[in-house]
Design a protein around this motif. Structure first.
Motif, PDB file in Angstrom:
ATOM      1  N   LEU A 179      41.147 -45.813 -50.300  1.00 45.89           N
ATOM      2  CA  LEU A 179      42.037 -46.794 -50.926  1.00 45.89           C
ATOM      3  C   LEU A 179      43.512 -46.423 -50.837  1.00 45.89           C
ATOM      4  CD1 LEU A 179      39.960 -47.893 -54.035  1.00 45.89           C
ATOM      5  CD2 LEU A 179      40.202 -48.986 -51.818  1.00 45.89           C
ATOM      6  N   PRO A 180      43.862 -45.133 -51.043  1.00 51.15           N
ATOM      7  CA  PRO A 180      45.284 -44.807 -50.898  1.00 51.15           C
ATOM      8  C   PRO A 180      45.797 -45.157 -49.506  1.00 51.15           C
ATOM      9  CG  PRO A 180      44.120 -42.997 -51.950  1.00 51.15           C
ATOM     10  CD  PRO A 180      43.073 -43.990 -51.516  1.00 51.15           C
ATOM     11  N   PHE A 189      47.561 -37.740 -48.737  1.00 52.85           N
ATOM     12  CA  PHE A 189      47.926 -39.034 -49.321  1.00 52.85           C
ATOM     13  C   PHE A 189      49.118 -38.875 -50.250  1.00 52.85           C
ATOM     14  CE2 PHE A 189      43.424 -40.631 -48.584  1.00 52.85           C
ATOM     15  CZ  PHE A 189      43.816 -41.554 -47.618  1.00 52.85           C
ATOM     16  N   ILE A 190      49.063 -37.821 -51.047  1.00 52.72           N
ATOM     17  CA  ILE A 190      50.165 -37.612 -51.987  1.00 52.72           C
ATOM     18  C   ILE A 190      51.473 -37.460 -51.216  1.00 52.72           C
ATOM     19  CG2 ILE A 190      51.127 -35.948 -53.631  1.00 52.72           C
ATOM     20  CD1 ILE A 190      48.249 -35.491 -54.575  1.00 52.72           C
ATOM     21  N   CYS A 200      37.798 -43.325 -51.426  1.00 52.30           N
ATOM     22  CA  CYS A 200      38.721 -42.311 -50.926  1.00 52.30           C
ATOM     23  C   CYS A 200      39.716 -42.900 -49.927  1.00 52.30           C
ATOM     24  CB  CYS A 200      37.961 -41.174 -50.265  1.00 52.30           C
ATOM     25  SG  CYS A 200      37.064 -40.163 -51.440  1.00 52.30           S
ATOM     26  N   LEU A 204      39.349 -37.056 -43.568  1.00 51.99           N
ATOM     27  CA  LEU A 204      38.179 -37.707 -44.148  1.00 51.99           C
ATOM     28  C   LEU A 204      37.140 -38.004 -43.066  1.00 51.99           C
ATOM     29  CD1 LEU A 204      39.811 -40.163 -46.724  1.00 51.99           C
ATOM     30  CD2 LEU A 204      38.517 -38.090 -47.206  1.00 51.99           C
ATOM     31  N   ASP A 264      37.071 -27.696 -51.401  1.00 50.64           N
ATOM     32  CA  ASP A 264      36.680 -29.036 -50.991  1.00 50.64           C
ATOM     33  C   ASP A 264      37.666 -29.555 -49.939  1.00 50.64           C
ATOM     34  OD1 ASP A 264      35.931 -31.658 -50.740  1.00 50.64           O
ATOM     35  OD2 ASP A 264      35.543 -31.927 -52.881  1.00 50.64           O
ATOM     36  N   THR A 277      48.779 -46.642 -56.362  1.00 51.80           N
ATOM     37  CA  THR A 277      48.570 -45.549 -55.415  1.00 51.80           C
ATOM     38  C   THR A 277      47.205 -45.608 -54.752  1.00 51.80           C
ATOM     39  OG1 THR A 277      47.624 -44.111 -57.072  1.00 51.80           O
ATOM     40  CG2 THR A 277      50.005 -44.028 -56.806  1.00 51.80           C
ATOM     41  N   GLY A 278      46.265 -46.297 -55.371  1.00 53.26           N
ATOM     42  CA  GLY A 278      44.924 -46.333 -54.824  1.00 53.26           C
ATOM     43  C   GLY A 278      44.057 -45.163 -55.261  1.00 53.26           C
ATOM     44  N   PHE A 279      44.653 -44.267 -56.033  1.00 50.75           N
ATOM     45  CA  PHE A 279      43.862 -43.115 -56.494  1.00 50.75           C
ATOM     46  C   PHE A 279      43.101 -43.453 -57.766  1.00 50.75           C
ATOM     47  CE2 PHE A 279      46.827 -40.365 -54.047  1.00 50.75           C
ATOM     48  CZ  PHE A 279      45.860 -39.668 -53.344  1.00 50.75           C
ATOM     49  N   ARG A 281      37.937 -32.377 -48.683  1.00 48.22           N
ATOM     50  CA  ARG A 281      38.457 -33.717 -48.972  1.00 48.22           C
ATOM     51  C   ARG A 281      39.754 -33.660 -49.777  1.00 48.22           C
ATOM     52  NH1 ARG A 281      33.037 -35.922 -51.567  1.00 48.22           N
ATOM     53  NH2 ARG A 281      33.320 -33.912 -52.588  1.00 48.22           N
ATOM     54  N   PHE A 309      41.356 -47.196 -61.893  1.00 50.14           N
ATOM     55  CA  PHE A 309      42.094 -46.932 -60.648  1.00 50.14           C
ATOM     56  C   PHE A 309      43.572 -47.236 -60.833  1.00 50.14           C
ATOM     57  CE2 PHE A 309      38.245 -46.309 -58.495  1.00 50.14           C
ATOM     58  CZ  PHE A 309      38.547 -45.759 -57.265  1.00 50.14           C
ATOM     59  N   TRP A 321      39.057 -36.289 -57.434  1.00 50.90           N
ATOM     60  CA  TRP A 321      39.445 -37.634 -56.970  1.00 50.90           C
ATOM     61  C   TRP A 321      38.323 -38.308 -56.208  1.00 50.90           C
ATOM     62  CZ3 TRP A 321      41.126 -39.532 -51.887  1.00 50.90           C
ATOM     63  CH2 TRP A 321      40.774 -38.684 -50.840  1.00 50.90           C
ATOM     64  N   THR A 322      37.334 -37.539 -55.825  1.00 49.10           N
ATOM     65  CA  THR A 322      36.232 -38.118 -55.064  1.00 49.10           C
ATOM     66  C   THR A 322      35.197 -38.780 -55.964  1.00 49.10           C
ATOM     67  OG1 THR A 322      35.364 -35.889 -55.080  1.00 49.10           O
ATOM     68  CG2 THR A 322      36.387 -36.629 -53.054  1.00 49.10           C
ATOM     69  N   ALA A 353      42.797 -34.089 -47.790  1.00 49.07           N
ATOM     70  CA  ALA A 353      43.124 -35.502 -47.561  1.00 49.07           C
ATOM     71  C   ALA A 353      43.878 -36.067 -48.745  1.00 49.07           C
ATOM     72  CB  ALA A 353      41.840 -36.285 -47.325  1.00 49.07           C
ATOM     73  N   LYS A 354      43.444 -35.678 -49.930  1.00 48.73           N
ATOM     74  CA  LYS A 354      44.132 -36.169 -51.131  1.00 48.73           C
ATOM     75  C   LYS A 354      45.599 -35.746 -51.081  1.00 48.73           C
ATOM     76  CE  LYS A 354      44.286 -35.697 -56.102  1.00 48.73           C
ATOM     77  NZ  LYS A 354      43.932 -34.837 -57.221  1.00 48.73           N
TER      78      LYS A 354
END
Lengths: 96, 1270
Positions: free
Chosen positions: B432-433, B404-405, B430, B416, B395, A43-45, B397, A39, A15-16, B400-401
């Motif tokens: 944006l969510p 968000f989920i 990253c 982050l 990872d 969700t922004g993902f 990060r 995108f 996702w990065t 963080a994902k």
């Protein structure tokens, strides 16, 4: 239409990775014309897949012929992007 | 029973049950299965179909959403969400509360009229599947769900009660056995084995051994089988009753009754001991348990319990146990969540650390994935998480994902931030969510804070920033109720005022339209952006609003203030304008718009080229064409002239489309006169020629083509020799077809013109035509088959199979017809053959047979059948056919009636075409939109008023590209075989061996389950031709024995016989290359009956060299076989051992029949010795004189191609000696020969008459019985 031949689809993206990272990675193989990671606006993902289009056939082949592509510790799945585009195949004024 | 009755006295309700039960046997109880509404009606997607006549294109969207809300849709939605739940619970053994809520809400909407499975699934979800909730919270969910079941009258059977009890136990919720039993009894339900087990477990959890024993006794009395689970409960029960010795004793009892003492038994015992804090006992039992396989989740349970009780001395030992196991199950992984929820981070870390190193990569992935999720779910301290995850080499990060989920942006942002602080790159996207989620939470403060973070990101560039602002930030602020001014204020605060200005403008455009956006932009200093940021919004809005005036103004702003090139915008405007008017067949708006803005629009030549100008009035096309500017690169000639070359060509094309020859000619001549340099109209030239031919004016067509060629010969050559130029080949073939139907007498000349002018290279088109011209009816059966075989080898499916089928349908020879079909099936699609059969049976007066084929095939043949009728101008037969198929299913019927319309339209009988509409009505079918649109177009071109409402085009992907004229062509391209790798279809068709093998290698690497049938499928699809041979050669060169075997042994894709035979030979050849003599011997010995399939001249030659013994054995086997199977050996003899060949031929003259003339001719090439050729000629002359001409001509051709003209002359002399005229040779060969001679300044052995083909060649002195292929 010929440009589709130089397109690849990359999946299993972390996702990065967005278009920029994708472009940076594939630039090592040659000139990248377009690199996109769609995108999800809800969700922004970023989506876990993206498309890369190369400037020329040699670079395109170089990417496809390399067995492993690893980006941010993730093994990417790289495929030739197949698009069924018969729309213009028999049109009268198709520009080849 | 006595025991239970005694027991029940203590509980009043039980007494009643005991009474009821007296007369019943549990085991004999048959439970009545509740049938709830399992059958949900299928959603009828046709509902969405747009039936309103002049509805605007945009209207389709709200309508879709409306139906989305309807019940039918919600049922579909229900299917989807409940399926997701199913997947989640089965695959991950866990479920998210949000997921459960979603499904529950849907179920309630449907008043629980859902299947029993789904009800049970919901119930199960409230148990330990829902990791994120505390047991007590889950218990509440269970209760409320149970109440809902009752409220909505869900029929509850004993299974529901069993599941309920299980859930109660999982959640540690106390329940009253008596109450439950009472409820069940009220409903007339009998408890079963499972119910009793649950009761026992319930009592044991409370440590109530007495009650548990009573039930056990009852079970015993009733002969209800007692499983190990009951014993496990008792172990727990005894320890809870603080009686560890009895607990240990249960293990012995289990052994006594022959039950296996499993890990679960030890787990129960160990857990009990830990609860009693008897850690020495734990240590002891653990030692005892070493020999028993405990599962990871059992070990982890112990770990959890030990840690809870503050005893960590054993942890190390247990970690090691886990490490030794080498696997983790999902339950164990899910337990990590519990550990983290309890705050034992180190324990979880250790478990993951130890197991990650010992499990396989797949499990590694699952463990780390879930661990990161659980970390996020439990909000573990950021620093600690960073440390742990880094230690695991994962990872950070991704935590963080996961946060968000789980909708936890705060935590995600903290992680982050930590990453950024530690130097791990955090790309701006990253965050944006977080923007989305804070927006949803109405948290303005955090939203702005996040935007600030994004702005600070070092890798942020301008395009990204604008995109983020437009797509995420502005909409989020707007949804918080901020207006433009306040957003501007906020952006100034962040320091983004300029960028934000542009973003707000685009946002306004996206939400409210061009007019408002224009107003906003009018007085702003704008921040530059890239075209791509605007384009999508622009086009979407344009298609929704059709506000061309303002769109144009907007594009001007983009150009003036943002410095963008706006050709694309202009094209979009024009395209939408044309589309809008086209749908409504009303060009007033277009005129009006052009009147006002004509001069401001600019198009690039390529943009103009890609506009679809069908049906657009000429005047408008002319005006649009004036907008085209010179590209500089592509078109050097005058840019803005009224009749630019592109425009003339386009006008000419359009005239051609409407079959208006005079008009087309006018434009064509103008084009040639004004732009002598311009060459990009070769397709137009071909289309002109086709139209001439269609009108029976062949000579003019030829002149036109020649004229074009003389003007642009070099350009044409470059195009014509480009093998990828399918348009060109298609056009040429079209011309050929037109010619053979309309002016058969000049086909020859037309084709010659096409090739000699360079429109198309090679002689393939020419060859194919020659065979088309053969009158099959006068040929012998064998002759027809030979021809067909040759056609298939040479042209795959690029010829018309129709004649071949017609030949045997006419002569009523079913066996031969079958043979034709067998031969054709590898290259033609099943549909193509079946529809050809239907059509031919109809044409030749066998309607019953036709109907039988049509109805018994389960394919949609109607469109193809109609196409064929129309193509062969058999409209009357089509009418007859339509009459016969009145009862076929709706879909086919629709296609047939549509076919009728097209047929009538073709012969311009519009009235009849309109009559078909009545037929639709009569049969109570609704014509499709596209049918009506087509018919409307037909009426328009004929100048008749359209007597019905023309449906608008709905913008769905399927019907945007439908072009009635080309549908059939597209369909023919798609192979109908049931393919395992349909996505590779295009690849197969290209037949690029390298690419195919690449795909194959990839499949192998992935260990794809169907990898083994890949090659057979490829061969099946590409059929029998040289591509197949190329693949086989590739396999041989790379010694892919396995793959060859996969082709030979496969059963799923019947590869054509000849490919298979070749594969067999290649297989032996490969083995020879690898010197696998033993293997060869084995194969040949095992296949004595069809040994000839495995042999070829080269194989035999090598065999003799490598293994003379085997060779003589093979020799004797072959000689004992049928003479027709001696071909390979005979061929070998001819080349290497002529005496033996003569001997064999004397004994078995039939053996020569096995060698086809083609192989015979190629024999001479194996060893280039004239001697061998002489032998072949000799034999042919003796045994198969009819092939002599073929052999000669092909050999000459080989020599000519190799440049050995002397040898060729020699053969020509011999040929003449055999009273055969070399001038009768195949035209392609003859041309080649003449060219070769001329180029080498050699005298031709005869007078050249090339170009004078009209003279009948029957006056040549050939008196042989050779059939010339003419």
């Amino acid at each position: 239409m010929s440009s589709n031949r130089l397109r690849i689809m990359v999946s299993n993206l972390p996702w990065t990775v967005s278009s920029k990272q994708l472009r940076t990675y594939f630039s090592q193989f040659g000139r990248v014309r377009v690199a996109t990671v769609p995108f999800d606006k809800k969700t922004g993902f970023p989506q876990p897949y993206g498309f890369v289009q190369f400037q020329n056939e040699i670079d395109h082949m170089a990417v496809l012929s390399q067995e492993n592509h690893i980006l941010e510790n993730r093994k990417l799945i790289v495929k030739r992007s197949i698009e069924y585009n018969n729309r213009n195949s028999v049109s009268q004024d198709g520009d080849m | 029973m006595a025991a239970l009755v005694k027991f029940c006295r203590t509980v009043p309700v039980f007494r009643q049950i005991a009474r009821v039960n007296r007369g019943l046997s549990y085991l004999a109880t048959t439970t009545k299965k509740t049938v709830l509404s399992n059958t949900i009606p299928k959603h009828n997607l046709q509902v969405i179909r747009n039936v309103v006549g002049n509805a605007a294109v945009t209207e389709s969207e709200p309508r879709y959403q409306e139906s989305y809300k309807s019940t039918e849709k919600s049922e579909l939605y229900w299917e989807k969400v409940s399926h997701d739940l199913d997947v989640l619970t089965n695959g991950y053994e866990r479920v998210l509360k949000s997921q459960y809520d979603k499904v529950l809400a849907e179920a309630e909407k449907m008043e629980f009229k859902i299947s029993k499975d789904k009800c049970l699934l919901l119930l199960r979800c409230t148990g330990d599947l829902m990791l994120e909730l505390e047991p007590s919270a889950r218990a509440e969910l269970t209760d409320s769900l149970w109440a809902k079941f009752k409220q909505y009258g869900v029929e509850l059977d004993h299974v529901f009660y069993n599941v309920l009890l299980t859930i109660y136990l999982q959640n540690g919720r106390k329940f009253s056995t008596a109450e439950i039993l009472g409820e069940m009894q009220e409903k007339g339900l009998q408890p079963n084995r499972v119910t009793y087990q649950r009761f026992i477990a319930g009592y044991c959890q409370e440590g109530n051994i007495e009650a548990a024993t009573q039930i056990l006794d009852h079970m015993k009395n009733e002969n209800i089988p007692i499983s190990a689970g009951v014993f496990h409960s008792f172990i727990t029960g005894h320890t809870r009753a603080k009686d560890p010795e009895s607990a240990k004793n249960v293990l012995n009892i289990m052994r006594e009754v022959g039950l296996e003492v499993s890990g679960a038994a030890y787990e129960a015992l160990l857990c009990g001991l830990i609860e009693l804090k008897d850690f020495d006992g734990v240590r002891e039992v653990l030692k005892e348990a070493q020999g028993v396989s405990m599962s990871p989740n059992q070990v982890i349970s112990l770990l959890i319990l030990l840690t809870k009780n503050g005893y960590t001395d054993l942890n190390e030992e247990l970690y090691e146990m886990l490490g030794r196991m080498g696997f983790m199950n999902q339950t164990a992984i899910n337990q990590l969540n519990e550990i983290l929820a309890l705050g034992y981070d180190d324990v979880a870390h250790q478990i993951v650390y130890r197991t990650l190193n010992s499990v396989n990569p797949r499990q590694q992935h699952y463990i780390s994935r879930d661990f990161l999720l659980f970390l996020a779910a439990n909000n573990r301290p950021v620093d600690k998480v960073y440390e742990m995850v880094n230690d695991l080499k994962e990872d950070v990060r991704d935590v963080a994902k996961n946060a968000f989920i789980l909708d936890n942006p705060d935590y995600a942002c903290n992680i982050l931030q930590k990453c950024a602080d530690e130097g791990i790159p955090v790309p701006p996207h990253c965050y944006l969510p977080a923007l989305v989620q804070y927006g949803n939470q109405n948290n303005k403060e955090k939203l702005i804070e996040t935007m600030k973070k994004i702005k600070k990101s070092p890798s942020l560039d301008n395009t990204d920033l604008i995109n983020i602002l437009v797509t995420f930030f502005t909409p989020a602020l707007t949804s918080l109720g901020e207006n433009t001014e306040s957003i501007e204020k906020i952006s100034a605060e962040i320091g983004l005022s300029k960028e934000m200005g542009t973003a707000i403008g685009l946002h306004i455009l996206a939400t409210s339209g061009f007019a408002d956006a224009l107003q906003y932009f009018s007085d702003k200093a704008l921040h530059p952006i890239q075209l791509s940021s605007v384009q999508d919004i622009f086009v979407n809005k344009l298609q929704a609003e059709h506000d061309w005036e303002n769109a144009l103004k907007f594009s001007k702003i983009c150009r003036d203030q943002l410095g963008l090139q706006t050709f694309n915008f202009n094209r979009s405007i024009i395209r939408d304008l044309i589309h809008f008017c086209n749908v409504r067949s009303d060009w007033a708006k277009a005129e009006e718009f052009l009147d006002n803005n004509e001069t401001q629009l600019r198009l690039l030549p390529n943009g103009f080229r890609t506009l679809a100008l069908d049906n657009v009035p000429t005047s408008i096309v002319q005006r649009i064409s004036k907008m085209v500017v010179a590209d500089g690169l592509r078109d050097k000639s005058s840019p803005n002239s009224e009749d630019g070359e592109e425009m003339l060509r386009k006008m000419c094309d359009m005239a051609l489309k409407s079959n208006d020859l005079d008009k087309a000619l006018e434009y064509y001549n103008q084009l040639e006169d004004k732009y002598p340099e311009y060459a990009f109209y070769y397709l137009t030239a071909l289309n002109m020629a086709a139209l001439y031919i269609g009108n029976g004016r062949a000579q003019e067509a030829i002149d036109l083509l020649k004229n074009y060629a003389s003007r642009h010969s070099s350009y044409l050559k470059q195009r014509g020799f480009d093998t990828t130029n399918n348009n060109l080949a298609y056009r040429c073939r079209f011309i050929k077809n037109e010619a053979s139907r309309k002016c058969p007498e000049s086909v020859d000349e037309i084709l010659k013109t096409l090739t000699s002018c360079g429109f198309i290279n090679e002689n393939r088109l020419y060859d194919a035509h020659k065979y088309d011209m053969v009158d099959l009816d006068t040929q012998s059966d064998e002759g027809v088959f030979e021809l067909l075989e040759e056609m298939i080898t040479k042209y795959s499916n690029n010829f018309d199979i129709h004649h071949f089928i017609a030949r045997f349908v006419k002569s009523e020879q079913p066996d031969q017809l079958q043979r034709v079909i067998d031969m054709a099936i590898p290259v033609f699609t099943e549909d193509a053959i079946l529809s050809n059969l239907v059509v031919n049976f109809m044409i030749h007066g066998h309607p019953k047979k036709a109907l039988k084929i049509f109805e018994s095939s389960n394919r949609q043949l109607a469109p193809q059948v109609c196409d064929l009728f129309i193509f062969y101008d058999k409209l009357n037969v089509l009418e007859q056919f339509a009459e016969l198929t009145k009862d076929s299913d709706k879909k086919q019927r629709d296609e047939i009636l549509f076919g009728l319309i097209r047929g009538h339209a073709k012969v311009k009988s519009v009235k009849k075409a309109l009559d078909v509409l009545v037929q639709y009505e009569e049969e109570n079918t609704v014509p499709k939109d596209k049918t009506l649109r087509y018919l409307a177009k037909v009426c328009e071109t004929a100048g008749i008023d359209v007597p019905f409402e023309v449906p608008a085009i709905v913008n769905t992907p399927e019907n945007v590209n439908v072009r009635n004229e080309t549908r059939a062509d597209n369909r023919r391209k798609v192979t109908q075989i049931d393919l395992k790798f349909p996505e590779l279809l295009e690849l197969f068709k290209d037949g690029d061996v390298e690419k195919i093998m690449e795909a194959k290698a990839k499949l192998d690497a992935e260990q794809h389950e169907n990898a083994a049938v890949f090659l057979p499928e490829v061969l099946k699809v590409i059929g029998k031709n040289d591509k197949a041979h190329k693949i086989l050669t590739y396999l041989r060169n790379n010694q892919k024995v396995e793959d060859l075997l996969s082709i030979l042994n496969n059963t799923s894709y019947p590869v054509s016989q000849s490919v298979k035979t070749t594969a067999k030979k290649v297989y032996i050849g490969t083995l020879q290359d690898m010197s696998e003599n033993a293997k060869i011997e084995e194969v040949l010995d095992n296949n004595k009956d069809d040994i000839h399939d495995y042999l070829s001249v080269n194989i035999l030659k090598k065999l003799k060299e490598d293994n003379p013994d085997l060779f003589s054995r093979v020799e004797s086997i072959v000689l004992s076989n049928d003479p027709s199977k001696m071909n390979s050996l005979l061929a070998y003899y001819i080349v290497y051992d002529y005496d033996k060949a003569k001997e064999l031929l004397q004994k078995q003259p039939e053996s020569v029949a096995g060698i086809k003339k083609k192989s015979m001719a190629s024999l001479a090439r194996i060893e280039k010795k004239e001697e061998i050729f002489d032998r072949i000629v000799d034999i042919t002359r003796q045994f198969n004189k009819t092939s002599l001409f073929y052999i000669y001509s092909h050999y000459i051709d080989v020599l000519v191609k190799a440049g050995e003209l002397d040898a060729a002359l020699n053969v020509i002399k011999k040929m003449e000696g055999d009273k055969l005229s070399p001038q009768d040779m195949h035209e392609g060969m003859l041309n080649r020969l003449e060219v070769a001679f001329k180029e080498n300044n050699r005298l031709l052995p005869w007078q050249s008459n090339a170009g004078d083909t009209s003279s009948d060649s029957s006056d040549s002195d050939s008196d042989s019985d050779v059939k010339k292929p003419k």
